[in-house]
Scaffold this active site. Structure first.
Site, PDB file in Angstrom:
ATOM      1  N   LYS A   1      10.665  -9.520  40.189  1.00 34.48           N
ATOM      2  CA  LYS A   1      10.801 -10.162  41.500  1.00 34.48           C
ATOM      3  C   LYS A   1      10.232  -9.255  42.593  1.00 34.48           C
ATOM      4  O   LYS A   1       9.517  -9.701  43.486  1.00 34.48           O
ATOM      5  CB  LYS A   1      12.279 -10.484  41.775  1.00 34.48           C
ATOM      6  CG  LYS A   1      12.831 -11.599  40.870  1.00 34.48           C
ATOM      7  CD  LYS A   1      14.343 -11.784  40.978  1.00 34.48           C
ATOM      8  CE  LYS A   1      14.835 -12.806  39.974  1.00 34.48           C
ATOM      9  NZ  LYS A   1      16.295 -13.024  39.965  1.00 34.48           N
TER      10      LYS A   1
ATOM     11  N   GLN B   1      21.638 -10.459  42.164  1.00 38.74           N
ATOM     12  CA  GLN B   1      21.282 -10.740  40.768  1.00 38.74           C
ATOM     13  C   GLN B   1      22.555 -11.005  39.959  1.00 38.74           C
ATOM     14  O   GLN B   1      23.543 -10.281  40.065  1.00 38.74           O
ATOM     15  CB  GLN B   1      20.499  -9.543  40.191  1.00 38.74           C
ATOM     16  CG  GLN B   1      19.966  -9.763  38.785  1.00 38.74           C
ATOM     17  CD  GLN B   1      18.932 -10.877  38.675  1.00 38.74           C
ATOM     18  OE1 GLN B   1      18.199 -11.170  39.619  1.00 38.74           O
ATOM     19  NE2 GLN B   1      18.869 -11.519  37.525  1.00 38.74           N
TER      20      GLN B   1
ATOM     21  N   ASP C   1      18.390 -17.801  46.656  1.00 39.22           N
ATOM     22  CA  ASP C   1      18.671 -18.378  45.341  1.00 39.22           C
ATOM     23  C   ASP C   1      19.314 -19.758  45.465  1.00 39.22           C
ATOM     24  O   ASP C   1      19.543 -20.422  44.452  1.00 39.22           O
ATOM     25  CB  ASP C   1      19.634 -17.462  44.576  1.00 39.22           C
ATOM     26  CG  ASP C   1      18.946 -16.739  43.448  1.00 39.22           C
ATOM     27  OD1 ASP C   1      17.937 -17.260  42.952  1.00 39.22           O
ATOM     28  OD2 ASP C   1      19.424 -15.660  43.063  1.00 39.22           O
TER      29      ASP C   1
END
Ligand code: GUN
Length: 292
Positions: free
Chosen positions: A58, A102, A125
Protein backbone atom coordinates in the site's frame (compact mmCIF):
# COMPACT_ATOMS: atom_id res chain seq x y z
CA UNK A 1 -7.19 -15.99 -26.71
CA UNK A 2 -7.81 -18.94 -24.38
CA UNK A 3 -8.99 -22.24 -25.92
CA UNK A 4 -12.79 -22.27 -26.47
CA UNK A 5 -13.53 -24.24 -23.34
CA UNK A 6 -11.28 -22.19 -21.00
CA UNK A 7 -12.37 -19.17 -18.98
CA UNK A 8 -11.07 -15.71 -19.83
CA UNK A 9 -8.48 -14.80 -17.21
CA UNK A 10 -9.33 -11.43 -15.63
CA UNK A 11 -5.92 -9.75 -15.40
CA UNK A 12 -6.21 -7.83 -12.14
CA UNK A 13 -2.58 -6.69 -12.21
CA UNK A 14 -2.92 -5.06 -15.64
CA UNK A 15 -6.28 -3.45 -14.84
CA UNK A 16 -4.90 -2.21 -11.51
CA UNK A 17 -1.92 -0.65 -13.31
CA UNK A 18 -4.37 1.31 -15.50
CA UNK A 19 -6.36 2.50 -12.46
CA UNK A 20 -3.13 3.49 -10.67
CA UNK A 21 -2.03 5.49 -13.70
CA UNK A 22 -5.42 7.25 -13.84
CA UNK A 23 -5.17 8.03 -10.13
CA UNK A 24 -1.64 9.35 -10.53
CA UNK A 25 -2.90 11.72 -13.26
CA UNK A 26 -5.82 12.83 -11.07
CA UNK A 27 -3.42 13.41 -8.15
CA UNK A 28 -1.20 15.57 -10.39
CA UNK A 29 -4.22 17.61 -11.45
CA UNK A 30 -5.21 18.06 -7.79
CA UNK A 31 -1.72 19.26 -6.90
CA UNK A 32 -1.51 21.55 -9.95
CA UNK A 33 -4.76 23.12 -8.73
CA UNK A 34 -2.84 24.30 -5.66
CA UNK A 35 -3.51 21.56 -3.10
CA UNK A 36 -0.84 19.65 -1.23
CA UNK A 37 -0.35 16.00 -2.23
CA UNK A 38 -2.97 13.61 -0.79
CA UNK A 39 -1.65 11.81 2.27
CA UNK A 40 -2.28 8.47 3.93
CA UNK A 41 -1.39 7.34 7.46
CA UNK A 42 -1.34 3.57 7.97
CA UNK A 43 -1.53 2.10 11.47
CA UNK A 44 -0.32 -1.46 11.92
CA UNK A 45 -0.36 -3.16 15.30
CA UNK A 46 1.89 -6.22 15.70
CA UNK A 47 3.92 -7.99 13.03
CA UNK A 48 1.53 -10.40 11.31
CA UNK A 49 3.62 -11.25 8.20
CA UNK A 50 0.68 -11.01 5.76
CA UNK A 51 -0.34 -7.61 7.20
CA UNK A 52 3.24 -6.33 7.03
CA UNK A 53 3.41 -7.35 3.39
CA UNK A 54 0.04 -5.75 2.51
CA UNK A 55 1.02 -2.50 4.22
CA UNK A 56 4.30 -2.43 2.30
CA UNK A 57 2.48 -2.72 -1.01
CA UNK A 58 0.00 0.00 0.00
CA UNK A 59 2.81 2.40 0.96
CA UNK A 60 4.84 1.71 -2.17
CA UNK A 61 1.79 2.06 -4.46
CA UNK A 62 0.96 5.37 -2.75
CA UNK A 63 4.40 6.75 -3.51
CA UNK A 64 4.13 5.80 -7.19
CA UNK A 65 0.78 7.65 -7.43
CA UNK A 66 2.18 10.81 -5.84
CA UNK A 67 0.44 10.16 -2.50
CA UNK A 68 2.45 10.86 0.62
CA UNK A 69 2.24 8.13 3.24
CA UNK A 70 3.58 7.12 6.60
CA UNK A 71 3.36 3.84 8.47
CA UNK A 72 2.87 3.86 12.24
CA UNK A 73 4.05 0.51 13.60
CA UNK A 74 2.91 -0.31 17.11
CA UNK A 75 3.84 -3.41 19.09
CA UNK A 76 1.30 -6.23 19.51
CA UNK A 77 0.99 -5.45 23.25
CA UNK A 78 -0.09 -1.79 22.69
CA UNK A 79 -3.20 -0.84 24.71
CA UNK A 80 -6.30 0.02 22.70
CA UNK A 81 -6.42 3.45 24.36
CA UNK A 82 -3.06 4.33 22.77
CA UNK A 83 -4.38 3.44 19.31
CA UNK A 84 -7.55 5.50 19.97
CA UNK A 85 -5.37 8.48 20.93
CA UNK A 86 -3.31 8.04 17.78
CA UNK A 87 -6.47 7.92 15.64
CA UNK A 88 -7.74 11.09 17.34
CA UNK A 89 -4.48 12.92 16.67
CA UNK A 90 -4.61 11.92 12.98
CA UNK A 91 -8.31 12.88 12.80
CA UNK A 92 -7.48 16.38 13.99
CA UNK A 93 -4.34 16.83 11.89
CA UNK A 94 -4.58 18.89 8.69
CA UNK A 95 -1.58 16.99 7.34
CA UNK A 96 -3.31 13.62 6.93
CA UNK A 97 -6.26 13.04 4.60
CA UNK A 98 -6.63 9.29 4.89
CA UNK A 99 -6.25 6.94 7.85
CA UNK A 100 -6.08 3.17 7.47
CA UNK A 101 -6.00 0.74 10.39
CA UNK A 102 -4.66 -2.56 9.08
CA UNK A 103 -6.73 -5.54 10.20
CA UNK A 104 -6.74 -7.87 12.01
CA UNK A 105 -6.02 -6.05 15.26
CA UNK A 106 -4.67 -8.04 18.23
CA UNK A 107 -7.26 -10.03 20.19
CA UNK A 108 -7.31 -7.60 23.15
CA UNK A 109 -8.62 -4.77 20.95
CA UNK A 110 -12.14 -4.15 19.68
CA UNK A 111 -11.89 -3.48 15.96
CA UNK A 112 -15.35 -1.87 15.94
CA UNK A 113 -14.30 0.63 18.61
CA UNK A 114 -11.07 1.54 16.80
CA UNK A 115 -12.76 1.86 13.40
CA UNK A 116 -15.59 3.81 15.02
CA UNK A 117 -13.08 6.38 16.27
CA UNK A 118 -12.02 7.32 12.71
CA UNK A 119 -13.21 10.56 11.14
CA UNK A 120 -15.58 9.03 8.52
CA UNK A 121 -14.22 11.39 5.85
CA UNK A 122 -10.68 10.08 6.47
CA UNK A 123 -11.79 6.42 6.59
CA UNK A 124 -10.19 5.27 3.33
CA UNK A 125 -11.19 1.65 4.02
CA UNK A 126 -14.88 2.63 4.27
CA UNK A 127 -15.34 0.55 7.41
CA UNK A 128 -16.76 3.18 9.81
CA UNK A 129 -20.47 2.59 10.54
CA UNK A 130 -21.31 5.90 8.87
CA UNK A 131 -19.66 4.77 5.63
CA UNK A 132 -21.19 1.29 5.93
CA UNK A 133 -24.60 2.91 6.51
CA UNK A 134 -24.19 5.26 3.56
CA UNK A 135 -23.45 2.29 1.34
CA UNK A 136 -26.33 0.22 2.78
CA UNK A 137 -28.78 3.05 2.07
CA UNK A 138 -27.59 3.46 -1.51
CA UNK A 139 -25.59 6.68 -1.01
CA UNK A 140 -21.97 5.47 -0.85
CA UNK A 141 -19.06 7.82 -0.25
CA UNK A 142 -15.86 6.03 0.86
CA UNK A 143 -16.41 2.34 0.09
CA UNK A 144 -14.29 -0.64 1.20
CA UNK A 145 -11.43 -1.25 -1.22
CA UNK A 146 -11.89 -4.97 -1.94
CA UNK A 147 -15.58 -4.78 -2.90
CA UNK A 148 -14.81 -1.61 -4.90
CA UNK A 149 -12.04 -3.55 -6.65
CA UNK A 150 -14.41 -6.38 -7.56
CA UNK A 151 -16.97 -3.97 -9.04
CA UNK A 152 -14.26 -2.21 -11.04
CA UNK A 153 -12.95 -5.53 -12.39
CA UNK A 154 -16.48 -6.53 -13.44
CA UNK A 155 -17.12 -3.16 -15.11
CA UNK A 156 -13.77 -2.99 -16.89
CA UNK A 157 -14.10 -6.58 -18.13
CA UNK A 158 -17.51 -5.76 -19.57
CA UNK A 159 -19.37 -8.27 -17.42
CA UNK A 160 -23.08 -7.54 -17.24
CA UNK A 161 -24.43 -7.24 -13.68
CA UNK A 162 -28.00 -5.93 -13.91
CA UNK A 163 -30.59 -8.69 -13.64
CA UNK A 164 -28.03 -11.40 -13.00
CA UNK A 165 -27.70 -13.62 -9.95
CA UNK A 166 -24.61 -12.90 -7.85
CA UNK A 167 -23.69 -15.36 -5.12
CA UNK A 168 -21.18 -14.20 -2.51
CA UNK A 169 -19.58 -16.80 -0.27
CA UNK A 170 -18.57 -15.00 2.93
CA UNK A 171 -20.40 -12.35 4.99
CA UNK A 172 -17.55 -10.26 6.37
CA UNK A 173 -17.85 -6.53 7.02
CA UNK A 174 -14.70 -6.10 4.90
CA UNK A 175 -15.93 -7.85 1.74
CA UNK A 176 -19.16 -9.88 1.67
CA UNK A 177 -21.62 -7.38 3.17
CA UNK A 178 -20.41 -4.23 1.38
CA UNK A 179 -20.14 -6.15 -1.90
CA UNK A 180 -23.75 -7.31 -1.55
CA UNK A 181 -24.82 -3.65 -1.35
CA UNK A 182 -22.71 -2.61 -4.35
CA UNK A 183 -24.13 -5.44 -6.45
CA UNK A 184 -27.67 -4.50 -5.38
CA UNK A 185 -27.02 -0.89 -6.40
CA UNK A 186 -25.90 -2.32 -9.78
CA UNK A 187 -29.25 -4.19 -9.97
CA UNK A 188 -28.00 -7.75 -9.46
CA UNK A 189 -30.05 -10.28 -7.50
CA UNK A 190 -27.77 -11.12 -4.59
CA UNK A 191 -27.42 -14.17 -2.35
CA UNK A 192 -24.91 -14.13 0.52
CA UNK A 193 -23.74 -17.56 1.75
CA UNK A 194 -21.84 -18.43 4.92
CA UNK A 195 -20.73 -21.34 7.08
CA UNK A 196 -24.32 -22.31 7.98
CA UNK A 197 -25.66 -22.21 4.40
CA UNK A 198 -27.30 -25.50 3.45
CA UNK A 199 -26.02 -27.15 0.25
CA UNK A 200 -23.52 -24.43 -0.60
CA UNK A 201 -22.59 -26.17 -3.87
CA UNK A 202 -26.19 -26.09 -5.12
CA UNK A 203 -26.54 -22.38 -4.30
CA UNK A 204 -23.22 -21.57 -5.99
CA UNK A 205 -24.30 -23.42 -9.13
CA UNK A 206 -27.13 -20.90 -9.56
CA UNK A 207 -24.66 -17.99 -9.75
CA UNK A 208 -23.98 -15.99 -12.89
CA UNK A 209 -21.37 -14.16 -10.82
CA UNK A 210 -19.75 -16.16 -8.02
CA UNK A 211 -17.53 -14.45 -5.47
CA UNK A 212 -15.50 -16.45 -2.94
CA UNK A 213 -14.35 -14.44 0.08
CA UNK A 214 -13.90 -16.79 3.01
CA UNK A 215 -10.20 -17.57 3.34
CA UNK A 216 -10.51 -21.31 2.79
CA UNK A 217 -8.06 -22.63 0.18
CA UNK A 218 -9.82 -24.17 -2.84
CA UNK A 219 -13.26 -24.16 -1.22
CA UNK A 220 -14.88 -23.55 -4.61
CA UNK A 221 -14.50 -26.56 -6.87
CA UNK A 222 -15.54 -27.07 -10.51
CA UNK A 223 -18.79 -28.85 -9.59
CA UNK A 224 -19.94 -25.66 -7.77
CA UNK A 225 -19.74 -23.47 -10.87
CA UNK A 226 -22.36 -22.97 -13.56
CA UNK A 227 -20.82 -23.24 -17.05
CA UNK A 228 -19.94 -19.76 -18.30
CA UNK A 229 -20.21 -18.06 -14.88
CA UNK A 230 -17.85 -15.26 -13.82
CA UNK A 231 -15.80 -16.37 -10.80
CA UNK A 232 -14.10 -13.80 -8.55
CA UNK A 233 -11.58 -15.15 -6.06
CA UNK A 234 -10.88 -12.90 -3.06
CA UNK A 235 -8.91 -15.49 -1.05
CA UNK A 236 -5.19 -14.98 -0.46
CA UNK A 237 -4.19 -18.06 1.51
CA UNK A 238 -0.61 -19.01 2.41
CA UNK A 239 -0.11 -22.75 1.93
CA UNK A 240 3.15 -24.37 3.07
CA UNK A 241 5.38 -25.32 0.12
CA UNK A 242 9.02 -26.18 0.80
CA UNK A 243 9.87 -25.84 -2.90
CA UNK A 244 9.20 -22.09 -2.72
CA UNK A 245 11.85 -19.58 -1.54
CA UNK A 246 9.58 -18.25 1.23
CA UNK A 247 8.34 -21.74 2.22
CA UNK A 248 4.75 -21.07 1.10
CA UNK A 249 2.70 -20.29 -1.98
CA UNK A 250 -0.44 -18.21 -2.33
CA UNK A 251 -3.68 -19.97 -3.28
CA UNK A 252 -7.17 -18.59 -3.59
CA UNK A 253 -10.53 -19.78 -2.30
CA UNK A 254 -11.17 -21.18 -5.79
CA UNK A 255 -9.57 -24.27 -7.31
CA UNK A 256 -8.42 -22.21 -10.31
CA UNK A 257 -7.18 -24.96 -12.60
CA UNK A 258 -10.33 -27.05 -12.28
CA UNK A 259 -12.72 -24.08 -12.37
CA UNK A 260 -11.16 -22.37 -15.42
CA UNK A 261 -12.44 -25.28 -17.53
CA UNK A 262 -16.05 -24.50 -16.51
CA UNK A 263 -16.23 -20.73 -15.86
CA UNK A 264 -16.60 -18.02 -18.50
CA UNK A 265 -14.20 -15.64 -16.74
CA UNK A 266 -12.07 -15.99 -13.61
CA UNK A 267 -9.63 -13.95 -11.51
CA UNK A 268 -6.27 -15.56 -10.68
CA UNK A 269 -4.54 -15.58 -7.28
CA UNK A 270 -2.14 -13.88 -7.08
CA UNK A 271 -2.67 -11.14 -9.68
CA UNK A 272 -6.45 -10.78 -9.51
CA UNK A 273 -8.42 -8.92 -6.85
CA UNK A 274 -5.36 -8.21 -4.62
CA UNK A 275 -3.56 -5.61 -6.80
CA UNK A 276 -6.88 -4.02 -7.68
CA UNK A 277 -7.67 -3.55 -3.96
CA UNK A 278 -4.49 -1.50 -3.55
CA UNK A 279 -5.42 0.61 -6.60
CA UNK A 280 -8.82 1.38 -5.05
CA UNK A 281 -7.13 2.50 -1.83
CA UNK A 282 -5.22 5.15 -3.81
CA UNK A 283 -8.44 6.33 -5.38
CA UNK A 284 -10.12 6.50 -1.94
CA UNK A 285 -7.17 8.48 -0.56
CA UNK A 286 -7.55 11.10 -3.29
CA UNK A 287 -11.29 11.24 -2.54
CA UNK A 288 -10.54 11.67 1.18
CA UNK A 289 -8.21 14.57 0.35
CA UNK A 290 -11.03 16.17 -1.65
CA UNK A 291 -13.44 15.67 1.25
CA UNK A 292 -11.22 17.45 3.81
N1 GUN B 1 -6.73 -6.78 6.19
C1 GUN B 1 -6.98 -7.53 5.08
N2 GUN B 1 -7.54 -6.78 4.12
C2 GUN B 1 -7.67 -5.54 4.62
C3 GUN B 1 -8.18 -4.31 4.11
O1 GUN B 1 -8.66 -4.21 2.97
N3 GUN B 1 -8.13 -3.25 4.94
C4 GUN B 1 -7.63 -3.33 6.20
N4 GUN B 1 -7.62 -2.23 6.94
N5 GUN B 1 -7.15 -4.44 6.71
C5 GUN B 1 -7.16 -5.53 5.92
Amino acid sequence: MPPDNMAVRIEGSAIAAAVRAETRDAVQKWVRAGHRAPSLAVIIVGDNPASVSYVRSKVSASASAGIESKTLNKPESTREEIILQLVNTLNRSDNWDGILVQLPLPGHMHAARVLGALNPNKDVDGLHVINAGRLATGAPRLIPCTPAAIMELLHRTGIRIAGRHAVIVGRSNLVGKPLAHLLLIANATVTVCHSKTKDLAAVCRTADILVAAVGVPHLVTADMVKPGATVIDVGINRVGDSSKPRGYRLVGDVDYHAVEAVAGAITPVPGGVGPMTVAMLLRNTLLAAQLQ
